[in-house]
Design a protein around this motif. Structure first.
Motif, PDB file in Angstrom:
ATOM      1  N   MET A   1       0.819  -1.228   0.000  1.00 40.94           N
ATOM      2  CA  MET A   1       0.000   0.000   0.000  1.00 40.94           C
ATOM      3  C   MET A   1       0.845   1.266   0.000  1.00 40.94           C
ATOM      4  SD  MET A   1      -2.808  -1.147   2.821  1.00 40.94           S
ATOM      5  CE  MET A   1      -3.873   0.291   2.725  1.00 40.94           C
ATOM      6  N   MET A   2       2.048   1.170   0.593  1.00 39.62           N
ATOM      7  CA  MET A   2       2.898   2.375   0.704  1.00 39.62           C
ATOM      8  C   MET A   2       4.265   2.075   0.085  1.00 39.62           C
ATOM      9  SD  MET A   2       1.552   3.595   4.454  1.00 39.62           S
ATOM     10  CE  MET A   2       1.167   1.967   5.098  1.00 39.62           C
ATOM     11  N   PRO A   3       4.285   1.944  -1.257  1.00 45.55           N
ATOM     12  CA  PRO A   3       5.454   1.394  -1.942  1.00 45.55           C
ATOM     13  C   PRO A   3       6.725   2.232  -1.805  1.00 45.55           C
ATOM     14  CG  PRO A   3       3.851   2.223  -3.534  1.00 45.55           C
ATOM     15  CD  PRO A   3       3.181   2.267  -2.196  1.00 45.55           C
ATOM     16  N   GLU A   4       6.572   3.543  -1.528  1.00 46.58           N
ATOM     17  CA  GLU A   4       7.782   4.378  -1.460  1.00 46.58           C
ATOM     18  C   GLU A   4       8.218   4.653  -0.024  1.00 46.58           C
ATOM     19  OE1 GLU A   4       6.931   7.858  -3.799  1.00 46.58           O
ATOM     20  OE2 GLU A   4       6.996   6.722  -5.674  1.00 46.58           O
ATOM     21  N   SER A   5       7.465   4.123   0.937  1.00 48.86           N
ATOM     22  CA  SER A   5       7.777   4.409   2.344  1.00 48.86           C
ATOM     23  C   SER A   5       8.750   3.371   2.897  1.00 48.86           C
ATOM     24  CB  SER A   5       6.503   4.343   3.190  1.00 48.86           C
ATOM     25  OG  SER A   5       5.507   5.172   2.647  1.00 48.86           O
ATOM     26  N   HIS A   6       9.542   3.799   3.862  1.00 49.51           N
ATOM     27  CA  HIS A   6      10.308   2.816   4.627  1.00 49.51           C
ATOM     28  C   HIS A   6       9.348   2.192   5.637  1.00 49.51           C
ATOM     29  CE1 HIS A   6      13.929   4.635   2.964  1.00 49.51           C
ATOM     30  NE2 HIS A   6      14.576   3.566   3.398  1.00 49.51           N
ATOM     31  N   VAL A   7       9.239   0.886   5.622  1.00 49.98           N
ATOM     32  CA  VAL A   7       8.386   0.190   6.598  1.00 49.98           C
ATOM     33  C   VAL A   7       9.320  -0.357   7.677  1.00 49.98           C
ATOM     34  CG1 VAL A   7       6.817  -1.751   6.964  1.00 49.98           C
ATOM     35  CG2 VAL A   7       6.648  -0.397   4.862  1.00 49.98           C
ATOM     36  N   ARG A   8       9.080   0.099   8.918  1.00 50.48           N
ATOM     37  CA  ARG A   8      10.025  -0.290   9.982  1.00 50.48           C
ATOM     38  C   ARG A   8       9.493  -1.452  10.811  1.00 50.48           C
ATOM     39  NH1 ARG A   8      10.991   4.344  12.763  1.00 50.48           N
ATOM     40  NH2 ARG A   8      12.472   4.866  11.147  1.00 50.48           N
ATOM     41  N   LEU A   9      10.306  -2.489  10.868  1.00 52.91           N
ATOM     42  CA  LEU A   9      10.068  -3.600  11.789  1.00 52.91           C
ATOM     43  C   LEU A   9      10.508  -3.063  13.155  1.00 52.91           C
ATOM     44  CD1 LEU A   9       9.756  -6.549  12.688  1.00 52.91           C
ATOM     45  CD2 LEU A   9      11.937  -7.058  11.590  1.00 52.91           C
ATOM     46  N   SER A  10       9.534  -2.632  13.962  1.00 49.43           N
ATOM     47  CA  SER A  10       9.859  -1.763  15.112  1.00 49.43           C
ATOM     48  C   SER A  10       9.912  -2.528  16.429  1.00 49.43           C
ATOM     49  CB  SER A  10       8.873  -0.605  15.158  1.00 49.43           C
ATOM     50  OG  SER A  10       8.927   0.109  13.950  1.00 49.43           O
ATOM     51  N   ALA A  11       9.068  -2.130  17.392  1.00 51.14           N
ATOM     52  CA  ALA A  11       9.138  -2.780  18.714  1.00 51.14           C
ATOM     53  C   ALA A  11       8.792  -4.261  18.581  1.00 51.14           C
ATOM     54  CB  ALA A  11       8.164  -2.103  19.666  1.00 51.14           C
ATOM     55  N   GLY A  12       9.301  -5.044  19.512  1.00 55.58           N
ATOM     56  CA  GLY A  12       8.913  -6.461  19.585  1.00 55.58           C
ATOM     57  C   GLY A  12       9.916  -7.413  18.974  1.00 55.58           C
ATOM     58  N   ARG A  13      11.031  -6.905  18.425  1.00 53.21           N
ATOM     59  CA  ARG A  13      11.980  -7.823  17.772  1.00 53.21           C
ATOM     60  C   ARG A  13      12.646  -8.766  18.753  1.00 53.21           C
ATOM     61  NH1 ARG A  13      16.445  -6.635  15.132  1.00 53.21           N
ATOM     62  NH2 ARG A  13      16.721  -4.538  15.923  1.00 53.21           N
ATOM     63  N   SER A  14      12.768  -8.346  20.026  1.00 57.30           N
ATOM     64  CA  SER A  14      13.428  -9.216  21.014  1.00 57.30           C
ATOM     65  C   SER A  14      12.687 -10.539  21.177  1.00 57.30           C
ATOM     66  CB  SER A  14      13.486  -8.525  22.379  1.00 57.30           C
ATOM     67  OG  SER A  14      14.494  -7.567  22.355  1.00 57.30           O
ATOM     68  N   ALA A  15      11.392 -10.493  20.913  1.00 58.75           N
ATOM     69  CA  ALA A  15      10.603 -11.722  21.073  1.00 58.75           C
ATOM     70  C   ALA A  15      10.479 -12.483  19.745  1.00 58.75           C
ATOM     71  CB  ALA A  15       9.221 -11.366  21.612  1.00 58.75           C
ATOM     72  N   MET A  16      11.172 -12.006  18.704  1.00 62.72           N
ATOM     73  CA  MET A  16      11.064 -12.684  17.386  1.00 62.72           C
ATOM     74  C   MET A  16      12.355 -13.431  17.102  1.00 62.72           C
ATOM     75  SD  MET A  16       9.494  -9.587  15.103  1.00 62.72           S
ATOM     76  CE  MET A  16       8.139  -8.598  15.746  1.00 62.72           C
ATOM     77  N   ASN A  17      12.243 -14.629  16.533  1.00 60.60           N
ATOM     78  CA  ASN A  17      13.477 -15.316  16.158  1.00 60.60           C
ATOM     79  C   ASN A  17      14.003 -14.755  14.828  1.00 60.60           C
ATOM     80  OD1 ASN A  17      12.051 -16.580  14.108  1.00 60.60           O
ATOM     81  ND2 ASN A  17      11.754 -18.479  15.248  1.00 60.60           N
ATOM     82  N   GLU A  18      15.196 -15.198  14.454  1.00 60.03           N
ATOM     83  CA  GLU A  18      15.823 -14.662  13.237  1.00 60.03           C
ATOM     84  C   GLU A  18      14.998 -14.963  11.995  1.00 60.03           C
ATOM     85  OE1 GLU A  18      20.557 -14.554  14.204  1.00 60.03           O
ATOM     86  OE2 GLU A  18      19.789 -16.331  13.180  1.00 60.03           O
ATOM     87  N   GLN A  19      14.388 -16.167  11.979  1.00 52.48           N
ATOM     88  CA  GLN A  19      13.619 -16.567  10.800  1.00 52.48           C
ATOM     89  C   GLN A  19      12.407 -15.652  10.610  1.00 52.48           C
ATOM     90  OE1 GLN A  19      14.761 -18.524  13.166  1.00 52.48           O
ATOM     91  NE2 GLN A  19      16.138 -19.955  12.150  1.00 52.48           N
ATOM     92  N   MET A  20      11.785 -15.285  11.733  1.00 50.17           N
ATOM     93  CA  MET A  20      10.627 -14.394  11.611  1.00 50.17           C
ATOM     94  C   MET A  20      11.063 -13.009  11.117  1.00 50.17           C
ATOM     95  SD  MET A  20       7.575 -13.415  14.093  1.00 50.17           S
ATOM     96  CE  MET A  20       6.559 -11.981  13.765  1.00 50.17           C
ATOM     97  N   GLN A  21      12.175 -12.529  11.644  1.00 50.19           N
ATOM     98  CA  GLN A  21      12.654 -11.218  11.189  1.00 50.19           C
ATOM     99  C   GLN A  21      13.014 -11.269   9.701  1.00 50.19           C
ATOM    100  OE1 GLN A  21      15.250  -8.984  13.984  1.00 50.19           O
ATOM    101  NE2 GLN A  21      15.029 -10.764  15.305  1.00 50.19           N
ATOM    102  N   ALA A  22      13.618 -12.397   9.283  1.00 48.21           N
ATOM    103  CA  ALA A  22      13.982 -12.539   7.861  1.00 48.21           C
ATOM    104  C   ALA A  22      12.721 -12.499   6.994  1.00 48.21           C
ATOM    105  CB  ALA A  22      14.747 -13.844   7.643  1.00 48.21           C
ATOM    106  N   LEU A  23      11.648 -13.127   7.460  1.00 46.06           N
ATOM    107  CA  LEU A  23      10.395 -13.084   6.688  1.00 46.06           C
ATOM    108  C   LEU A  23       9.833 -11.662   6.641  1.00 46.06           C
ATOM    109  CD1 LEU A  23       8.540 -16.402   7.633  1.00 46.06           C
ATOM    110  CD2 LEU A  23       9.356 -15.705   5.373  1.00 46.06           C
ATOM    111  N   CYS A  24      10.026 -10.911   7.718  1.00 51.28           N
ATOM    112  CA  CYS A  24       9.582  -9.504   7.700  1.00 51.28           C
ATOM    113  C   CYS A  24      10.366  -8.713   6.659  1.00 51.28           C
ATOM    114  CB  CYS A  24       9.731  -8.872   9.085  1.00 51.28           C
ATOM    115  SG  CYS A  24       8.573  -9.529  10.289  1.00 51.28           S
TER     116      CYS A  24
END
Ligand code: SAM
Ligand code: DTB
Ligand code: SF4
Length: 358
Positions: A267-290
């Motif tokens: 929906m927002m093709p020119e925006s930076h989409v930030r994977l923000s709060a909550g990364r500490s609870a995500m494994n590497e594979q989930m972050q890679a999918l993000c």
């Protein structure tokens, strides 16, 4: 057959920026098979960005706790009984020390957050000095200080602030379940003042607040249909804080979080989409999918405002495993400035981050 499906998916991809998204269209995107959604998001992502680059920002809480607002997710609301050490507004020197450290570890943007409903007149000269100091270090600057009136927005712009962060947080429909001390319209008004003053807008929300799937679609409709889409869109996964009313809310399914990132990217093709709060609870594979879904910004540094974030060496290792480089600052003031800053940041990054072949 396979070819037909693939080409019809590609044909239906509209990669231009649109401000007329309907809820029904967005719900259709969310309902796509996961692989189709990821493919669309990644295809659009590659048309607008280097798919192996991520922008890194570092956060600092410049005034912590005792906030008069009643945000039900927040460790800093005076109404929530959290074990938080309150702090007064930090001295400019302390803030600049932290900014210097952020720069030395390879961050390109320094984001300063205050637990305020809005800045008071007496706070303004101090925050303006912080902005000038951070800019003088060659970093991009961002602040999140609560609601702003037109004059305050102009003062921040005049001091050189690059980005102002002010999140819509959730859908207009779910909003009253989360905050009652300021309205959705108050938030839209602040975003309007930031835009009118000429700053870049950073605005996103939180998911995992107990909202419905329609609420997540509705939040993205609000963000994408702003008169101009935000340059930066933080998607926060709720960090559950003991003592807040949302401490025991059910977890959001990981794939639903990744879907939010993918739909935001489409929906927002020119925006930076930030994977923000909550990364500490995500494994590497989930972050890679993000990242695959189109996230291309993170908060870098072991602390968010009050909550923990992954250690920096964990992030550099993850980037190395994924072949991700960090984005350099693109200054749009003068060409000369641009070249100088880019080469300086590049120099610095060479030692700190993996240099994947482009
Ligand atoms: N006090 C200012 C305001 O709210 O306007 C600025 C700072 S506030 C902490 C910035 C944003 O952080 C919030 O709007 C919310 O989206 C996000 N946030 C705060 N607490 C969070 C939590 N526990 N989990 C995820 N995101 C959170
Ligand atoms: C945003 O969207 N997320 C950041 C930043 N903007 C200011 C804040 C996240 C806060 C997470 C909880 C905490 O550290 O207290
Ligand atoms: Fe205060 Fe911001 Fe936390 Fe709301 S999110 S309680 S306004 S610090």
């Amino acid at each position: 057959m396979m070819q037909t499906v693939l080409s019809s998916t590609l044909d239906s991809l509209n990669t231009s920026v649109r401000n007329n998204w309907t809820l029904a269209e967005v719900e259709t995107l969310f309902a796509l098979p996961f692989n189709d959604l990821m493919f669309q998001a990644q295809t659009i992502h590659r048309q607008h960005f280097n798919a192996n680059e991520v922008q890194v920002s570092t956060l600092l809480s410049i005034k912590t706790g005792a906030c008069p607002e009643d945000c039900k997710y927040c460790s800093q609301s005076a109404r929530n009984k959290t074990n938080l050490e309150k702090e007064r507004l930090l001295e400019v020197e302390k803030v600049l020390e932290a900014a210097q450290k952020a720069k030395a570890m390879g961050s390109t943007r320094f984001c300063m957050g205050a637990a305020w409903r809005n800045p008071k007149a007496r706070d303004m000269p101090v925050v303006l000095d912080m902005i000038k100091g951070v800019k003088a270090l060659g970093l991009e600057s961002c602040m999140t200080l609560g609601m702003l009136d037109e004059d305050q927005a102009q003062q921040l712009q005049d001091a050189g602030l690059d980005y102002y962060n002010h999140n819509l947080d959730t859908s207009p429909e779910h909003y009253n379940q989360i905050i009652t001390t300021r309205t959705y319209q108050d938030r839209l008004d602040t975003l309007d003042h930031v835009r009118t003053a000429g700053m870049k807008v950073c605005s996103g929300g939180i998911v995992g607040l107990g909202e419905s799937a329609v609420d997540r679609a509705s939040l993205l409709v609000q963000l994408a249909n702003l008169p101009k889409q935000p340059e930066s869109v933080p998607i926060n996964m709720l960090v559950k804080v003991e003592g807040t009313p949302l401490a025991d809310v059910d977890d959001l399914e990981s794939f639903d979080f990744i879907r939010c990132i993918a739909v935001a990217r489409i929906m927002m093709p020119e925006s930076h989409v930030r994977l923000s709060a909550g990364r500490s609870a995500m494994n590497e594979q989930m972050q890679a999918l993000c990242f695959l879904a189109g996230a291309n910004s993170i908060f870098y540094g072991c602390k968010l405002l009050t909550a923990e974030n992954p250690e920096t060496d964990k992030d550099t290792q993850l980037f190395k495993k994924l072949g991700i480089n960090t984005e350099t600052i693109i200054d749009d003031s003068t060409e000369q400035d641009k070249d100088l800053k880019t080469s300086l940041v590049n120099e610095q990054h060479k030692e700190l981050f993996y240099d994947a072949a482009h």
